[in-house]
Design an enzyme around this catalytic site. Structure first.
Site, PDB file in Angstrom:
ATOM      1  N   GLY A 182       0.287  -0.972   0.339  1.00 25.32           N
ATOM      2  CA  GLY A 182      -0.542   0.142  -0.122  1.00 25.32           C
ATOM      3  C   GLY A 182       0.691   1.158  -0.222  1.00 25.32           C
ATOM      4  N   ILE A 183       0.205   2.203   0.752  1.00 24.53           N
ATOM      5  CA  ILE A 183       0.960   3.495   0.943  1.00 24.53           C
ATOM      6  C   ILE A 183       1.911   3.755   1.076  1.00 24.53           C
ATOM      7  CG2 ILE A 183       0.571   6.081   1.924  1.00 24.53           C
ATOM      8  CD1 ILE A 183      -2.318   6.035   1.840  1.00 24.53           C
ATOM      9  N   GLY A 184       2.364   2.112   2.617  1.00 23.80           N
ATOM     10  CA  GLY A 184       3.474   2.829   3.020  1.00 23.80           C
ATOM     11  C   GLY A 184       5.187   1.757   1.639  1.00 23.80           C
ATOM     12  N   TYR A 193     -12.878   2.447  13.031  1.00 19.63           N
ATOM     13  CA  TYR A 193     -11.181   3.162  12.072  1.00 19.63           C
ATOM     14  C   TYR A 193     -11.052   4.017  12.058  1.00 19.63           C
ATOM     15  CZ  TYR A 193      -8.019   3.843   8.226  1.00 19.63           C
ATOM     16  OH  TYR A 193      -7.330   3.807   6.918  1.00 19.63           O
TER      17      TYR A 193
END
Length: 316
Positions: free
Chosen positions: A31-33, A181
């Site tokens: 993902g973004i990481g 979340y």
């Protein structure tokens, strides 16, 4: 660090060099990481991926090396849902200082039932917030050993419409996955800002910055097999959404800028320029509900009780 007035305009495609620096990215295997790690690797820094899945971490490091020749990238095992496992992360890094940590890893559930971590905490709040709260405690000596380290906490646009229920942080009374979340990400953002206030009060050289990626979709994200595969059909179907949101490679830009830009200061909030959803990273006003220091202080106290550690205790 040079003054903000002497620095050139920020260019997401021409990042400054960071040779000799060491950066840790939690959840850097996907993902973004992943894109935060890939982009930081292009600066010459050593980038460490924090991941609970060794196989996925191996895939991610191989992909980064394929896209960034000469990348100094490796992985350490880390499970933010198991607080006791975080005690050894600092030693496993094998470094004498840490120039930045990007708190990026997270769990997002769309449907019931409510789940819990190894420690009995609701899994999104426990992983996204409490895990990073505790990790910061254990990393503080390494961060303090760097000349001007940064703690980058990745929030979410989903937190903008949420408010914390300090009497039910674990969502035991009324569990709704999307709301839980959003509140877990809001807790992270409160933590990042409160951390900076405590860092400043202690006279620390470490700064804490909060970022959010805006709207970041898999279907608008470049392929990085086997980390991420984007089909032609997915690309075409997502084309209209590109007017409002972006891919996860662009969602990484605020965190990357927060790590590298000498103009960034602790206590700031950075996100995408266009409506907070897409575009190049820019500083935005701290959301009004994030300025409530009383809520942040109560959350800190609750987090300290739930984790058994206090990141502020090592700042003096």
């Amino acid at each position: 660090m040079s003054s903000p007035s002497s620095t050139p305009p920020w260019n997401v495609r021409r990042l400054p060099r960071a040779d000799g620096s060491v950066f840790l990215v939690t959840g850097g295997n996907a993902g973004i990481g992943y894109f935060v790690a890939e982009q930081l690797s292009a600066t010459g820094a050593t980038v460490v991926l924090g991941s609970r899945n060794p196989a996925k971490a191996e895939d991610a490091t191989a992909s980064i090396r394929a896209h960034v020749p000469g990348a100094r990238v490796r992985a350490v095992r880390m499970d933010l849902a198991d607080l006791s496992s975080l005690r050894t992360v600092a030693d496993s890094l094998g470094v004498d200082r840490l120039d930045a940590v990007v708190h990026n890893a997270g769990v997002a559930l769309d449907d019931p039932p409510r789940q819990e971590t190894e420690d009995g905490h609701e899994i999104m709040f426990g992983t996204n917030h409490l895990g990073h709260f505790a990790l910061t405690h254990w990393l503080t000596p390494l961060l303090s050993a760097a000349p001007a380290a940064r703690v980058i906490t990745t929030g979410s646009f989903a937190a903008k419409s949420e408010r914390l229920d300090l009497e039910d942080l674990q969502s035991r009374k009324d569990y709704r996955p999307k709301r839980t979340y959003g509140r877990s990400k809001l807790a992270q953002m409160h933590f990042g800002l409160e951390l900076d206030r405590r860092l400043r009060a202690a006279g620390s050289t470490v700064a804490s910055v909060v970022v959010h990626p805006g709207g970041a979709l898999d279907s608008l994200t470049p392929s990085r097999p086997p980390v991420h595969d984007r089909t032609a059909a997915a690309r075409l179907s997502a084309a209209p959404a590109a007017l409002l949101v972006q891919g996860k490679h662009a969602g990484a830009w605020p965190a990357v800028r927060a790590v590298l830009d000498p103009a960034v200061r602790g206590g700031q909030l950075w996100g995408p320029r266009a409506f907070g959803l897409r575009g190049e990273p820019h500083r935005e006003p701290v959301w009004t509900h994030l300025t409530d220091t009383a809520v942040a202080a109560r959350l800190w106290d609750a987090s300290r009780e739930l984790t058994g550690v206090d990141p502020g205790a090592l700042l003096g």
